[in-house]
Design a protein around this motif. Structure first.
Motif, short mmCIF file in Angstrom:
data_model
loop_
_atom_site.label_atom_id
_atom_site.label_comp_id
_atom_site.label_asym_id
_atom_site.label_seq_id
_atom_site.Cartn_x
_atom_site.Cartn_y
_atom_site.Cartn_z
N LYS A 146 -16.22 -2.49 -10.66
CA LYS A 146 -16.13 -2.68 -12.19
C LYS A 146 -16.09 -3.98 -12.75
O LYS A 146 -15.55 -4.52 -13.62
CB LYS A 146 -14.58 -1.99 -12.55
CG LYS A 146 -14.96 -0.29 -12.56
CD LYS A 146 -15.98 0.03 -13.51
CE LYS A 146 -16.23 1.56 -13.16
NZ LYS A 146 -17.60 2.03 -13.67
N GLY A 147 -16.31 -4.94 -11.89
CA GLY A 147 -16.63 -6.28 -12.21
C GLY A 147 -17.81 -6.57 -12.77
O GLY A 147 -18.53 -5.89 -13.15
N LYS A 148 -18.34 -8.12 -12.69
CA LYS A 148 -19.62 -8.45 -13.08
C LYS A 148 -20.53 -8.81 -11.94
O LYS A 148 -20.08 -8.57 -10.88
CB LYS A 148 -19.38 -9.99 -14.03
CG LYS A 148 -18.63 -9.77 -15.17
CD LYS A 148 -19.16 -8.89 -16.19
CE LYS A 148 -18.04 -8.50 -17.30
NZ LYS A 148 -18.12 -9.39 -18.54
N PHE A 149 -21.78 -8.94 -12.30
CA PHE A 149 -22.61 -9.25 -11.20
C PHE A 149 -23.41 -10.44 -11.17
O PHE A 149 -23.27 -11.43 -12.20
CB PHE A 149 -23.92 -7.93 -11.17
CG PHE A 149 -23.54 -6.61 -10.81
CD1 PHE A 149 -23.47 -6.33 -9.51
CD2 PHE A 149 -22.98 -5.72 -11.54
CE1 PHE A 149 -23.03 -5.09 -9.02
CE2 PHE A 149 -22.69 -4.64 -11.52
CZ PHE A 149 -22.75 -4.18 -9.89
N HIS A 150 -24.20 -10.72 -10.20
CA HIS A 150 -25.10 -11.92 -10.00
C HIS A 150 -26.26 -11.48 -9.20
O HIS A 150 -25.98 -11.17 -7.91
CB HIS A 150 -24.39 -13.24 -9.34
CG HIS A 150 -25.11 -14.41 -9.52
ND1 HIS A 150 -25.05 -15.04 -10.93
CD2 HIS A 150 -26.23 -15.06 -8.88
CE1 HIS A 150 -25.89 -16.11 -10.84
NE2 HIS A 150 -26.69 -15.95 -9.49
N VAL A 151 -27.46 -11.62 -9.72
CA VAL A 151 -28.63 -11.22 -8.93
C VAL A 151 -29.40 -12.63 -8.57
O VAL A 151 -29.57 -13.32 -9.52
CB VAL A 151 -29.48 -10.37 -9.99
CG1 VAL A 151 -30.81 -9.91 -9.06
CG2 VAL A 151 -28.87 -9.39 -10.61
N LEU A 152 -29.35 -12.84 -7.32
CA LEU A 152 -30.04 -13.74 -6.50
C LEU A 152 -31.65 -13.88 -6.88
O LEU A 152 -32.33 -14.87 -6.77
CB LEU A 152 -29.72 -13.84 -5.24
CG LEU A 152 -28.26 -13.90 -5.02
CD1 LEU A 152 -28.26 -14.07 -3.28
CD2 LEU A 152 -27.91 -15.33 -5.34
N HIS A 153 -32.10 -12.50 -6.87
CA HIS A 153 -33.75 -12.44 -6.82
C HIS A 153 -34.36 -12.78 -5.85
O HIS A 153 -35.47 -13.72 -5.72
CB HIS A 153 -34.34 -13.20 -8.02
CG HIS A 153 -34.08 -12.46 -9.42
ND1 HIS A 153 -34.72 -11.40 -10.17
CD2 HIS A 153 -32.96 -12.63 -10.31
CE1 HIS A 153 -34.01 -11.06 -11.02
NE2 HIS A 153 -33.13 -11.64 -11.43
N GLY A 154 -33.87 -12.39 -4.63
CA GLY A 154 -34.50 -12.86 -3.19
C GLY A 154 -33.28 -13.08 -2.36
O GLY A 154 -31.99 -13.18 -2.59
N SER A 155 -33.67 -13.54 -1.09
CA SER A 155 -32.64 -14.12 -0.03
C SER A 155 -33.42 -15.25 0.67
O SER A 155 -34.88 -15.33 0.68
CB SER A 155 -32.49 -13.04 0.95
OG SER A 155 -33.74 -12.32 1.14
N ILE A 156 -32.68 -16.09 1.19
CA ILE A 156 -33.11 -17.15 1.94
C ILE A 156 -33.75 -16.58 3.20
O ILE A 156 -33.24 -15.85 4.04
CB ILE A 156 -31.65 -17.92 2.39
CG1 ILE A 156 -31.11 -18.61 1.12
CG2 ILE A 156 -32.23 -19.30 3.37
CD1 ILE A 156 -29.87 -19.24 1.60
N SER A 157 -35.16 -17.11 3.34
CA SER A 157 -35.96 -16.46 4.33
C SER A 157 -36.94 -17.92 4.73
O SER A 157 -37.91 -18.16 4.28
CB SER A 157 -36.77 -15.43 3.80
OG SER A 157 -37.67 -15.36 5.00
N PRO A 158 -36.36 -18.60 5.72
CA PRO A 158 -37.17 -19.95 6.25
C PRO A 158 -38.51 -19.59 6.49
O PRO A 158 -39.60 -20.13 6.42
CB PRO A 158 -36.24 -20.54 7.41
CG PRO A 158 -34.75 -20.10 7.19
CD PRO A 158 -35.02 -18.58 6.37
N ALA A 159 -38.57 -18.32 7.39
CA ALA A 159 -39.97 -17.79 7.73
C ALA A 159 -40.83 -17.71 6.57
O ALA A 159 -42.09 -17.79 7.10
CB ALA A 159 -39.77 -16.32 8.58
N ASN A 160 -40.61 -17.25 5.53
CA ASN A 160 -41.34 -17.03 4.38
C ASN A 160 -41.41 -18.25 3.60
O ASN A 160 -41.80 -18.00 2.33
CB ASN A 160 -40.87 -15.69 3.61
CG ASN A 160 -41.23 -14.49 4.53
OD1 ASN A 160 -42.31 -14.42 5.24
ND2 ASN A 160 -40.03 -13.73 4.71
N GLY A 161 -40.91 -19.15 3.97
CA GLY A 161 -40.76 -20.36 3.07
C GLY A 161 -39.87 -20.23 1.70
O GLY A 161 -40.19 -21.09 0.67
N ILE A 162 -38.78 -19.25 1.90
CA ILE A 162 -37.99 -19.31 0.54
C ILE A 162 -36.56 -19.72 0.93
O ILE A 162 -35.87 -19.20 2.04
CB ILE A 162 -37.68 -17.76 0.38
CG1 ILE A 162 -39.06 -17.30 0.10
CG2 ILE A 162 -36.86 -17.61 -0.79
CD1 ILE A 162 -39.16 -15.81 -0.18
#
Lengths: 203, 203
Positions: free
Chosen positions: B99-115
């Motif tokens: 019942k709190g608030k959210f935060h959407v990262l829109h992805g995850s850290i992925s060095p293999a995919n250059g993110i």
């Protein structure tokens, strides 16, 4: 959930085989796609109904009033393969097993769903056969379920009554390529046994 | 095959999880749908990118600059649940467990995919936490794979270094509801055993 998103989920659910979970997954995924990609899908859908017409001879989808298969002079005009759906034409073409012409019924007879012979394109087949004396054989390639069988029998009945001396055939039944006898159903075994061929005549 | 149809097949293939066979099946099926239905799907797709924006606080999709969850005064402002994707918000909301608030990262850290961390919305989270003194706890709810774990560790590192006395937690790991112990993988068993609770404390 934003209205545009729930609307897209509802829209995807109109497609066959797309349940609520998949529709949701697909809709969310469009948010991660580029605007150009989403536009491509939207435009392709917008065009599909207006750009596709039906061949006046074989009822297959076409860009012109007569389709590429019907205008192909290298194909056998004496034999017509009758299928339920447009996709069946592409499957048969891919196999390379048939070099005649086609006729697409756009459905099958299904009393349970209120679909009688007049709801599918059987009269177009009858008219075509009556007006084209080159046609000597009709290969029935309807599905091997209740509706497909009823449709096959109905078509056979029509042409066996008519004065044209037409040969009516249907695709052979038996074991599918690569199948395990262990897992074959009884009806398939029955057909495979009843239609057995000399081993040196088999492909 | 008519160009409009092959184009639609190509378009459907842009959607994730839609292979050539499914794309073909879906495209052919649109021929059997009414023009209105196909238009509905096309229009929904045309609208999705233009009508959806991102909440300036939580980065969730929204119709307004601040989303419905962030403007909801009945929710706990002291706790933020960090998720990878928009869909995760809907899954968690559906469970009713938070019942709190959210935060959407829109992805995850992925060095293999250059993110790297800069490609996902971590800085927005940091800025938000720095400017909002009400926030006392961050629940990390990233996926339990390599990328999700790397992202969780990175976020933990950032906030453990900062001067804010923030509680950083993450979702409990263990056996999923309705699961068979027989089929559980070793890592899951390890976590379920290591985090075991008194039976009268369990739900």
């Amino acid at each position: 959930m934003p209205r545009a998103l729930s609307q897209l989920i509802e829209s995807f659910r109109l497609l066959p085989g797309i349940g609520p979970k998949t529709a949701q997954k697909l809709a969310f995924s469009t948010l991660k796609m580029s605007s150009e990609q989403v536009k491509d899908i939207s435009n392709s859908l917008a065009n599909i109904k207006s750009e596709i017409i039906y061949c006046q001879y074989c009822q297959n989808i076409s860009e012109n009033s007569i389709c590429n298969i019907c205008t192909d002079n290298n194909r056998d005009n004496s034999i017509i393969c009758v299928v339920e759906e447009v996709m069946d034409v592409y499957v048969l073409e891919k196999s390379g097993a048939f070099k005649g012409k086609f006729h697409v019924l756009h459905g099958s007879i299904s009393p349970a769903n209120g679909i009688g012979p007049d709801e599918i394109r059987i009269k177009e087949l009858v008219n075509r056969v009556q007006s084209d004396s080159l046609i000597k054989e009709i290969v029935i390639a309807t599905n091997l379920n209740l509706e497909g069988e009823a449709t096959a029998m109905y078509i056979n009945q029509i042409f066996s009554k008519s004065e044209n001396k037409l040969k009516i055939t249907r695709l052979a039944r038996g074991l599918p390529s690569g199948s395990d006898i262990e897992y074959a159903d009884e009806t398939t075994i029955l057909h495979a046994m009843g239609s057995r061929v000399n081993i040196d005549e088999s492909l």
